[in-house]
Scaffold this active site. Structure first.
Site, PDB file in Angstrom:
ATOM      1  N   PHE A   1     -59.049  31.544 -35.578  1.00  0.00           N
ATOM      2  CA  PHE A   1     -58.224  31.283 -34.361  1.00  0.00           C
ATOM      3  C   PHE A   1     -56.743  31.979 -34.584  1.00  0.00           C
ATOM      4  O   PHE A   1     -56.330  31.827 -35.773  1.00  0.00           O
ATOM      5  CB  PHE A   1     -57.958  29.869 -33.995  1.00  0.00           C
ATOM      6  CG  PHE A   1     -59.064  29.288 -33.490  1.00  0.00           C
ATOM      7  CD1 PHE A   1     -60.475  28.971 -33.984  1.00  0.00           C
ATOM      8  CD2 PHE A   1     -58.873  28.761 -32.063  1.00  0.00           C
ATOM      9  CE1 PHE A   1     -61.359  28.538 -33.334  1.00  0.00           C
ATOM     10  CE2 PHE A   1     -60.117  28.018 -31.532  1.00  0.00           C
ATOM     11  CZ  PHE A   1     -61.287  27.846 -32.101  1.00  0.00           C
TER      12      PHE A   1
ATOM     13  N   ILE B   1     -54.885  32.504 -42.499  1.00  0.00           N
ATOM     14  CA  ILE B   1     -56.189  32.279 -41.731  1.00  0.00           C
ATOM     15  C   ILE B   1     -56.367  30.870 -41.106  1.00  0.00           C
ATOM     16  O   ILE B   1     -56.485  30.192 -41.707  1.00  0.00           O
ATOM     17  CB  ILE B   1     -57.497  32.890 -42.495  1.00  0.00           C
ATOM     18  CG1 ILE B   1     -57.201  34.439 -42.846  1.00  0.00           C
ATOM     19  CG2 ILE B   1     -58.575  33.084 -41.449  1.00  0.00           C
ATOM     20  CD1 ILE B   1     -58.437  34.909 -43.838  1.00  0.00           C
ATOM     21  N   ASP B   2     -56.135  30.956 -39.720  1.00  0.00           N
ATOM     22  CA  ASP B   2     -56.368  29.510 -39.133  1.00  0.00           C
ATOM     23  C   ASP B   2     -57.910  29.475 -38.754  1.00  0.00           C
ATOM     24  O   ASP B   2     -58.238  30.590 -37.861  1.00  0.00           O
ATOM     25  CB  ASP B   2     -55.497  29.297 -37.891  1.00  0.00           C
ATOM     26  CG  ASP B   2     -53.887  29.664 -38.277  1.00  0.00           C
ATOM     27  OD1 ASP B   2     -53.817  29.214 -39.510  1.00  0.00           O
ATOM     28  OD2 ASP B   2     -53.210  29.808 -37.565  1.00  0.00           O
ATOM     29  N   VAL B   3     -58.280  28.301 -38.992  1.00  0.00           N
ATOM     30  CA  VAL B   3     -59.869  28.080 -39.095  1.00  0.00           C
ATOM     31  C   VAL B   3     -60.145  26.947 -38.308  1.00  0.00           C
ATOM     32  O   VAL B   3     -59.564  25.903 -38.625  1.00  0.00           O
ATOM     33  CB  VAL B   3     -60.713  28.285 -40.208  1.00  0.00           C
ATOM     34  CG1 VAL B   3     -62.201  28.054 -40.237  1.00  0.00           C
ATOM     35  CG2 VAL B   3     -60.389  29.562 -41.125  1.00  0.00           C
TER      36      VAL B   3
ATOM     37  N   ASN C   1     -55.996  27.718 -43.550  1.00  0.00           N
ATOM     38  CA  ASN C   1     -55.409  26.773 -42.628  1.00  0.00           C
ATOM     39  C   ASN C   1     -56.740  26.005 -41.896  1.00  0.00           C
ATOM     40  O   ASN C   1     -57.047  26.647 -40.963  1.00  0.00           O
ATOM     41  CB  ASN C   1     -54.504  27.147 -41.875  1.00  0.00           C
ATOM     42  CG  ASN C   1     -53.462  25.990 -41.435  1.00  0.00           C
ATOM     43  OD1 ASN C   1     -53.882  24.886 -41.672  1.00  0.00           O
ATOM     44  ND2 ASN C   1     -52.198  26.308 -41.228  1.00  0.00           N
TER      45      ASN C   1
END
Lengths: 205, 257
Positions: B142, B129-131, B172
């Site tokens: 994102f 999970i890109d935050v 992330n």
């Protein structure tokens, strides 16, 4: 030749990769003939106990494996759920294990673990030998192995325990009885420690 | 003594190993297979390889390269990038990959997380999970290597992924990537308190001391890219990883059992 028993579960390529790295050819096979002709057997397994038990049964390989291990005393190493299958059954399911080692596979008791401890136990953990074994001969100091599991083998006889590890409390991380051994951790993913264990299995067990 | 996993992340773009800052400014730093071999010698706990160009180029994973890397990795290997089908998940696992990492496709097709977990087991199904904070300072998820704001709150998404069957979350923090300024501990606290599965923190590690902060904030494991892989002028890629003695002294011995 070491035969890695392929009954339709698990990451078998990693086991073969590590055996190759330490100079041992192995065969990933689901053929009865390859089990009957093997010099040693490796029994892998990942995922749910009943799925593994059922797939092993459906593979039709239990009979030849039983014959080699019980009658001919062929060395066998169970890994992860492959280790759990050596016992009589598991708290996780209803189906039987191979029953070569008395006792059951049990789940980590959340109530006995420190608050916030997550199950599965995933990561590297030090192990301590319960007794002498050729599998740990000339082992590197402070042996640590990679674990990923929520259940662990719990043999009835303490003499069947090979190694212990600690996760909140002490649990059995490996079993050994005569020509039969099993480890809950993944030697094929445990660097030099796993290489030493697999090489001891291949050369001396 | 409790150990916590310390995981190097390698980014691949067009077949080469690259480094980034805030998911941008990608610089070529070397050959990925060679880097994996060196990390192997350093006995790292686990390794993650992400092909960041696969999804953008709308192509499937490079199975040949993944298998080559797997045959050199004698530690758990996580692989991500371009995976959008169950067959691709199966092929990676059969090739020797331990954990399959979904990012964009976990968002566009959460059913794949469920199918994947059912087939390979939750322990091998990882969602990355890109935050990043939006204009109003709110955390948002994102995708597409940080290019697209989904508008979704990461707590909601993390819970959704856990329910779908993910066994682990790689969390992330985009704004921290490559900055060496320390982890986003507020984000780590927020997510790890919301799910029961392990959360691996990535983004911003500047030293071994930062690992302890992330772990004390609730992360089950820590990860870093730039900290472990760097490049000196006119020299090949330089790879470092803390020794067991250093990790014991600065991290493990400080953790509660």
């Amino acid at each position: 030749m070491i035969t890695i028993v392929d009954y339709g579960v698990g990451n078998l390529a990693s086991i073969r990769n590590m055996l190759k790295k330490i100079g041992h050819d192995s065969l990933i096979s689901s053929r009865e003939a390859d089990i009957l002709e093997a010099s040693k057997l490796i029994l892998p397994g990942v995922g749910a106990f009943d799925t593994c038990s059922e797939k092993l049964r459906n593979s039709g390989l239990i009979q030849p494996v039983n014959k080699k291990v019980l009658d001919d005393k062929l060395p066998i190493l169970g890994i992860c759920v492959g280790c759990q299958l050596l016992l009589e059954g598991s708290e996780e399911g209803q189906l039987p294990g191979l029953g070569w080692i008395k006792g059951k596979t049990v789940k980590f008791k959340q109530a006995d673990l420190p608050e916030g401890t997550k199950i599965p136990h995933m990561g590297w953990t030090d192990v301590s030998l319960a007794r002498q074994s050729v599998l740990f001969e000339d082992m590197y100091p402070d042996p640590r192995f990679y674990f990923v599991h929520s259940y662990y083998p719990n043999p009835l006889a303490e003499s069947d325990v090979l190694v212990y590890a600690q996760y909140g409390y002490r649990f059995v991380a490996g079993v050994e009885r005569g020509n039969i051994a099993g480890v809950q951790f993944h030697p094929e993913k445990s660097h030099k420690f796993g290489m030493k264990l697999l090489s001891n299995f291949a050369n001396h067990f | 003594m409790r150990r916590a996993r310390v995981i190097p992340v390698l980014l691949i773009q067009k077949g080469g190993l690259v480094k980034s800052v805030k998911f941008k400014d990608h610089k070529y730093v070397g050959d990925p297979i060679n880097a994996v071999k060196i990390f192997n010698e350093k006995e790292v706990d686990e390794i993650v390889v992400v092909d960041i160009s696969a999804s953008a180029e709308k192509r499937p994973p490079n199975f040949k390269q993944a298998k080559e890397i797997a045959s050199e990795a004698f530690m758990p290997l996580g692989y991500g990038g371009g995976i959008s089908k169950l067959d691709e998940i199966k092929e990676l696992i059969e090739g020797g990959v331990e954990k399959v990492i979904l990012n964009t496709s976990a968002f566009t097709n959460p059913g794949l997380v469920h199918e994947g977990a059912k087939y390979i087991g939750s322990q091998s199904m990882v969602v990355s999970i890109d935050v990043k904070k939006d204009f109003w300072g709110k955390y948002k998820v994102f995708v597409q290597n940080g290019a697209k704001n989904t508008g979704i709150d990461p707590v909601t998404f993390a819970r959704q992924m856990e329910n779908a069957g993910a066994g682990e979350i790689f969390l992330n923090a985009i704004d921290k990537d490559g900055t060496f300024s320390g982890y986003d501990t507020a984000l780590i606290k927020l997510i790890s308190a919301s799910v029961n599965i392990p959360v691996v923190a990535i983004g911003g590690a500047g030293s071994v001391n930062d690992f302890l902060q992330a772990l004390e904030s609730g992360a089950s494991a820590v990860s870093a890219g730039s900290l472990f892989v760097f490049q000196r002028p006119h020299r090949a890629v330089l790879i470092s990883y803390p020794s067991q003695a250093e990790l014991k002294e600065k991290v493990y011995s400080q953790l509660n059992d």
